[in-house]
Design a protein around this motif. Sequence first.
Motif, PDB file in Angstrom:
ATOM      1  N   MET A   1       0.856  -1.173   0.000  1.00 26.66           N
ATOM      2  CA  MET A   1       0.000   0.000   0.000  1.00 26.66           C
ATOM      3  C   MET A   1       0.904   1.239   0.000  1.00 26.66           C
ATOM      4  SD  MET A   1      -2.886   1.387   2.754  1.00 26.66           S
ATOM      5  CE  MET A   1      -2.724  -0.039   3.716  1.00 26.66           C
ATOM      6  N   SER A   2       0.527   2.253  -0.752  1.00 27.65           N
ATOM      7  CA  SER A   2       1.281   3.507  -0.729  1.00 27.65           C
ATOM      8  C   SER A   2       0.433   4.587  -0.065  1.00 27.65           C
ATOM      9  CB  SER A   2       1.666   3.923  -2.146  1.00 27.65           C
ATOM     10  OG  SER A   2       0.514   4.275  -2.886  1.00 27.65           O
ATOM     11  N   TYR A   3       1.037   5.750   0.145  1.00 32.65           N
ATOM     12  CA  TYR A   3       0.339   6.848   0.835  1.00 32.65           C
ATOM     13  C   TYR A   3      -1.033   7.121   0.221  1.00 32.65           C
ATOM     14  CZ  TYR A   3       5.014   7.846   2.663  1.00 32.65           C
ATOM     15  OH  TYR A   3       6.227   7.757   3.262  1.00 32.65           O
ATOM     16  N   PHE A  86       9.179   8.718  -1.332  1.00 34.31           N
ATOM     17  CA  PHE A  86       9.451   8.895   0.095  1.00 34.31           C
ATOM     18  C   PHE A  86       9.037   7.637   0.845  1.00 34.31           C
ATOM     19  CE2 PHE A  86       8.750  11.016   4.286  1.00 34.31           C
ATOM     20  CZ  PHE A  86      10.031  11.518   4.440  1.00 34.31           C
ATOM     21  N   THR A  87       9.965   6.705   0.987  1.00 36.10           N
ATOM     22  CA  THR A  87       9.694   5.445   1.659  1.00 36.10           C
ATOM     23  C   THR A  87      10.247   5.504   3.074  1.00 36.10           C
ATOM     24  OG1 THR A  87       9.711   4.225  -0.412  1.00 36.10           O
ATOM     25  CG2 THR A  87      10.058   2.954   1.609  1.00 36.10           C
ATOM     26  N   LEU A  94       4.066   2.916   4.469  1.00 35.11           N
ATOM     27  CA  LEU A  94       4.584   4.288   4.454  1.00 35.11           C
ATOM     28  C   LEU A  94       5.599   4.420   3.321  1.00 35.11           C
ATOM     29  CD1 LEU A  94       5.002   4.785   8.299  1.00 35.11           C
ATOM     30  CD2 LEU A  94       3.130   5.578   6.836  1.00 35.11           C
ATOM     31  N   ASN A  95       5.069   4.372   2.119  1.00 33.93           N
ATOM     32  CA  ASN A  95       5.901   4.468   0.932  1.00 33.93           C
ATOM     33  C   ASN A  95       5.088   5.081  -0.204  1.00 33.93           C
ATOM     34  OD1 ASN A  95       4.557   1.679   1.004  1.00 33.93           O
ATOM     35  ND2 ASN A  95       5.175   1.862  -1.133  1.00 33.93           N
ATOM     36  N   LEU A 118       2.848  17.198   2.088  1.00 35.50           N
ATOM     37  CA  LEU A 118       1.549  17.671   1.611  1.00 35.50           C
ATOM     38  C   LEU A 118       1.045  16.683   0.570  1.00 35.50           C
ATOM     39  CD1 LEU A 118       2.474  21.394   1.052  1.00 35.50           C
ATOM     40  CD2 LEU A 118       1.382  20.399   3.047  1.00 35.50           C
ATOM     41  N   VAL A 119      -0.147  16.153   0.796  1.00 36.21           N
ATOM     42  CA  VAL A 119      -0.729  15.190  -0.142  1.00 36.21           C
ATOM     43  C   VAL A 119      -2.042  15.748  -0.647  1.00 36.21           C
ATOM     44  CG1 VAL A 119      -1.538  12.833  -0.419  1.00 36.21           C
ATOM     45  CG2 VAL A 119       0.360  13.294   1.121  1.00 36.21           C
TER      46      VAL A 119
END
Length: 119
Positions: A1-3, A86-87, A94-95, A118-119
């Motif tokens: 899973m990613s952000y 950003f892993t 958290l990747n 910031l997402v």
Amino acid sequence: MSYSEFTLDTLKHQFNLSIQERVNLFESVEPVTPSPLLKEILEENLPLGLEIDTEKARSELIVAPILVEIRKQFKRQISLFSGTEFTIDKSKGLNGRCDFIISHSPEQLEVTAPIAILV
């Protein structure tokens, strides 16, 4: 899973978070007057970014100029990254790529802590 795949419910349970919706985090922060250049850029870009109506357009036309202004306000002593991998911990999901990362470091070649994403 990613952000980008996290949901609020997943975050709450996986990281044992409690959500506080009405918190005035910036109550003691003094307002900063934007530069005339930022005002001019946003006058032009804001309507266009909203008309195109995609996250990419809004991030490029609206968010990025504001972040560049913030960097100027901090006398270029913070760094700004866009679309950076950003892993932190792949096993916890958290990747992935972040829309924007601000680092409390003037180094622009590598992301260093502390950071805000910031997402």
